[in-house]
Scaffold this motif. Sequence first.
Motif, mmCIF file in Angstrom:
data_model
loop_
_atom_site.group_PDB
_atom_site.id
_atom_site.type_symbol
_atom_site.label_atom_id
_atom_site.label_comp_id
_atom_site.label_asym_id
_atom_site.label_seq_id
_atom_site.Cartn_x
_atom_site.Cartn_y
_atom_site.Cartn_z
ATOM 1 N N GLY A 1 0.782 -1.228 0.000
ATOM 2 C CA GLY A 1 0.000 0.000 0.000
ATOM 3 C C GLY A 1 0.813 1.276 0.000
ATOM 4 N N GLY B 1 5.076 3.208 -0.196
ATOM 5 C CA GLY B 1 6.534 3.177 -0.283
ATOM 6 C C GLY B 1 7.099 2.127 -1.235
ATOM 7 N N VAL C 1 -1.924 -4.075 5.473
ATOM 8 C CA VAL C 1 -2.849 -4.014 6.601
ATOM 9 C C VAL C 1 -3.772 -2.805 6.474
ATOM 10 C CG1 VAL C 1 -1.386 -2.623 8.144
ATOM 11 C CG2 VAL C 1 -2.870 -4.425 9.115
ATOM 12 N N ALA D 1 -4.593 -7.741 5.012
ATOM 13 C CA ALA D 1 -4.181 -8.745 5.999
ATOM 14 C C ALA D 1 -3.017 -8.208 6.812
ATOM 15 C CB ALA D 1 -3.772 -10.042 5.288
ATOM 16 N N VAL E 1 0.217 -9.326 8.215
ATOM 17 C CA VAL E 1 1.105 -10.469 7.990
ATOM 18 C C VAL E 1 1.927 -10.833 9.225
ATOM 19 C CG1 VAL E 1 1.244 -10.180 5.484
ATOM 20 C CG2 VAL E 1 2.910 -8.999 6.951
ATOM 21 N N VAL F 1 8.077 -7.290 1.755
ATOM 22 C CA VAL F 1 8.473 -5.884 1.902
ATOM 23 C C VAL F 1 7.985 -5.270 3.217
ATOM 24 C CG1 VAL F 1 8.467 -3.611 0.803
ATOM 25 C CG2 VAL F 1 8.361 -5.667 -0.622
ATOM 26 N N ALA F 2 6.817 -5.680 3.696
ATOM 27 C CA ALA F 2 6.210 -5.028 4.873
ATOM 28 C C ALA F 2 7.176 -5.012 6.048
ATOM 29 C CB ALA F 2 4.924 -5.741 5.267
ATOM 30 N N ILE G 1 8.210 -2.414 9.869
ATOM 31 C CA ILE G 1 8.005 -1.206 10.686
ATOM 32 C C ILE G 1 9.302 -0.847 11.402
ATOM 33 C CG2 ILE G 1 5.524 -1.473 11.066
ATOM 34 C CD1 ILE G 1 6.229 -2.794 13.802
ATOM 35 N N VAL H 1 6.324 -8.446 12.823
ATOM 36 C CA VAL H 1 6.095 -7.783 11.527
ATOM 37 C C VAL H 1 7.303 -7.964 10.605
ATOM 38 C CG1 VAL H 1 5.618 -5.600 10.354
ATOM 39 C CG2 VAL H 1 4.592 -6.058 12.605
ATOM 40 N N ALA I 1 15.573 -6.205 3.650
ATOM 41 C CA ALA I 1 16.363 -6.045 4.861
ATOM 42 C C ALA I 1 16.520 -4.551 5.104
ATOM 43 C CB ALA I 1 17.707 -6.759 4.696
ATOM 44 N N SER I 2 17.717 -4.093 5.423
ATOM 45 C CA SER I 2 17.911 -2.670 5.730
ATOM 46 C C SER I 2 19.394 -2.397 5.925
ATOM 47 C CB SER I 2 17.165 -2.321 7.025
ATOM 48 O OG SER I 2 17.520 -1.036 7.485
ATOM 49 N N LYS J 1 16.275 -7.073 11.455
ATOM 50 C CA LYS J 1 16.781 -6.970 10.077
ATOM 51 C C LYS J 1 18.068 -7.778 9.882
ATOM 52 C CE LYS J 1 13.595 -4.351 8.137
ATOM 53 N NZ LYS J 1 12.772 -4.838 7.003
ATOM 54 N N PRO K 1 18.045 -1.470 1.866
ATOM 55 C CA PRO K 1 17.929 -0.042 1.536
ATOM 56 C C PRO K 1 18.609 0.831 2.592
ATOM 57 C CG PRO K 1 15.744 -1.133 1.672
ATOM 58 C CD PRO K 1 16.754 -2.053 2.265
ATOM 59 N N GLY K 2 19.135 1.962 2.144
ATOM 60 C CA GLY K 2 19.518 3.025 3.071
ATOM 61 C C GLY K 2 18.269 3.857 3.316
ATOM 62 N N VAL L 1 15.075 5.861 2.369
ATOM 63 C CA VAL L 1 14.159 5.883 1.232
ATOM 64 C C VAL L 1 12.980 6.782 1.592
ATOM 65 C CG1 VAL L 1 12.868 4.480 -0.431
ATOM 66 C CG2 VAL L 1 14.733 3.435 0.874
ATOM 67 N N THR M 1 9.613 7.380 2.015
ATOM 68 C CA THR M 1 8.356 6.636 2.119
ATOM 69 C C THR M 1 7.557 7.170 3.305
ATOM 70 O OG1 THR M 1 9.175 4.955 3.661
ATOM 71 C CG2 THR M 1 9.601 4.559 1.326
HETATM 72 N N1 LIG Z 1 12.090 3.867 4.149
HETATM 73 C C1 LIG Z 1 13.333 3.574 4.519
HETATM 74 O O1 LIG Z 1 14.179 4.475 4.706
HETATM 75 C C2 LIG Z 1 13.748 2.128 4.697
HETATM 76 C C3 LIG Z 1 15.101 1.853 4.908
HETATM 77 C C4 LIG Z 1 15.500 0.541 5.079
HETATM 78 C C5 LIG Z 1 14.575 -0.477 5.025
HETATM 79 N N2 LIG Z 1 13.268 -0.191 4.824
HETATM 80 C C6 LIG Z 1 12.316 -1.307 4.799
HETATM 81 O O2 LIG Z 1 11.516 -1.232 3.649
HETATM 82 C C7 LIG Z 1 10.294 -1.918 3.887
HETATM 83 C C8 LIG Z 1 9.141 -1.078 3.383
HETATM 84 O O3 LIG Z 1 9.072 0.108 4.128
HETATM 85 P P1 LIG Z 1 8.665 1.522 3.524
HETATM 86 O O4 LIG Z 1 9.779 2.435 3.821
HETATM 87 O O5 LIG Z 1 8.189 1.361 2.133
HETATM 88 O O6 LIG Z 1 7.487 1.889 4.545
HETATM 89 P P2 LIG Z 1 5.983 2.365 4.361
HETATM 90 O O7 LIG Z 1 5.509 2.574 5.751
HETATM 91 O O8 LIG Z 1 5.875 3.480 3.391
HETATM 92 O O9 LIG Z 1 5.258 1.080 3.744
HETATM 93 C C9 LIG Z 1 5.112 -0.108 4.473
HETATM 94 C C10 LIG Z 1 3.737 -0.689 4.230
HETATM 95 O O10 LIG Z 1 3.665 -1.918 4.974
HETATM 96 C C11 LIG Z 1 2.392 -1.996 5.576
HETATM 97 N N3 LIG Z 1 2.452 -2.835 6.762
HETATM 98 C C12 LIG Z 1 3.050 -2.537 7.952
HETATM 99 N N4 LIG Z 1 2.842 -3.531 8.821
HETATM 100 C C13 LIG Z 1 2.115 -4.471 8.168
HETATM 101 C C14 LIG Z 1 1.582 -5.717 8.563
HETATM 102 N N5 LIG Z 1 1.738 -6.194 9.808
HETATM 103 N N6 LIG Z 1 0.882 -6.454 7.657
HETATM 104 C C15 LIG Z 1 0.699 -5.959 6.405
HETATM 105 N N7 LIG Z 1 1.170 -4.775 5.996
HETATM 106 C C16 LIG Z 1 1.872 -4.039 6.861
HETATM 107 C C17 LIG Z 1 2.035 -0.553 5.911
HETATM 108 O O11 LIG Z 1 0.631 -0.384 6.069
HETATM 109 C C18 LIG Z 1 2.609 0.210 4.726
HETATM 110 O O12 LIG Z 1 1.630 0.405 3.720
HETATM 111 C C19 LIG Z 1 10.264 -2.227 5.387
HETATM 112 O O13 LIG Z 1 10.588 -3.591 5.587
HETATM 113 C C20 LIG Z 1 11.334 -1.318 5.948
HETATM 114 O O14 LIG Z 1 11.901 -1.843 7.126
HETATM 115 C C21 LIG Z 1 12.821 1.090 4.657
#
Ligand SMILES: NC(=O)c1ccc[n+]([C@@H]2O[C@H](COP(=O)([O-])OP(=O)(O)OC[C@H]3O[C@@H](n4cnc5c(N)ncnc54)[C@H](O)[C@@H]3O)[C@@H](O)[C@H]2O)c1
Length: 252
Positions: A20, A22, A43, A65, A67, A90-91, A93, A114, A142-143, A160, A186-187, A189, A191
């Motif tokens: 949904g 990022g 979710v 859902a 996850v 990808v999901a 937090i 999560v 990962a991250s 991670k 990712p570093g 991003v 989102t």
């Molecule tokens: N944004 C960054 O800087 C960054 C850096 C390193 C890693 N990441 C990783 O990238 C991935 C995506 O994150 P993003 O930055 O796109 O974040 P985001 O918050 O924009 O998107 C994440 C999506 O996951 C959904 N989600 C969260 N918990 C969930 C659950 N229990 N079940 C189903 N959906 C769920 C959220 O509703 C959201 O729409 C994550 O694993 C995050 O750890 C992000």
Amino acid sequence: MASSPSRRFEGRSVVVTGAGSGIGLATTERLLAEGARVVAVDVSVSRLADLEGRHDGEPLACVVADVSSQAGVDQVVAAAAGPVDGLANVAGIMDGFVPPAEVTDEHWFHVFAVNLDSMMRLTRAFLPGMLDVGRGAIVNVASEASLRGSAAGVAYTASKHAVVGLTRSTAFFYAPKGVRANAVAPGGVMTNIDATFTSDWGRERATPYLTTDLTPVATPDQLAAAIAWLLSEESSDVNGVVLPVDGGWSTI
Ligand SMILES: NC(=O)c1ccc[n+]([C@@H]2O[C@H](COP(=O)([O-])OP(=O)(O)OC[C@H]3O[C@@H](n4cnc5c(N)ncnc54)[C@H](O)[C@@H]3O)[C@@H](O)[C@H]2O)c1
């Protein structure tokens, strides 16, 4: 989004979690543009409704859902209604940059549920179908926090790092059977992820390492390009890698 080089996923189906927003959203839209049937999981009801509205008539199945639970994973499996060719976990937090002395059991287990348990359960659920046909690709997000201790709090960092272990173990066990598992790290991003500090010491200790402007902040599309490549046949001999997609942060 960036123009897609081809229709690499014609006839293929891929499950994407976190679809949904990022990185998951960009990955879903890229895969659709390249011909995939996508099972998009999030979710958030409203985010998936937006996604569905933008892709009316396309081969997209949206699943609301959580996850982090087995019940949520079961919903995803039911919606997929059969084997899939790819799984993009990808999901995830963040964790408020909470250091070890301050983390509660509840917070720790939630972040792990999560960020890690979901990936294990979805991998376990979709592997048998991939093994039956001798083909499949899994990509776990990962991250930078998989690579160092300064990019998040303890729960996020540990979860991670564990994603890397899950990825390598999956790659090791199933390489001879045609299934690949890789991770992207990712570093920063751009989102909607909640990266606010909930710990004073977390803020004080981590901030200097997060605001050095040493690398550019990536777009979700840049991550989607790497994830799609790892899901595609173009990376057919790439297995068990943790690919930093961070503008070079991991070199510092
Ligand atoms: N944004 C960054 O800087 C960054 C850096 C390193 C890693 N990441 C990783 O990238 C991935 C995506 O994150 P993003 O930055 O796109 O974040 P985001 O918050 O924009 O998107 C994440 C999506 O996951 C959904 N989600 C969260 N918990 C969930 C659950 N229990 N079940 C189903 N959906 C769920 C959220 O509703 C959201 O729409 C994550 O694993 C995050 O750890 C992000």
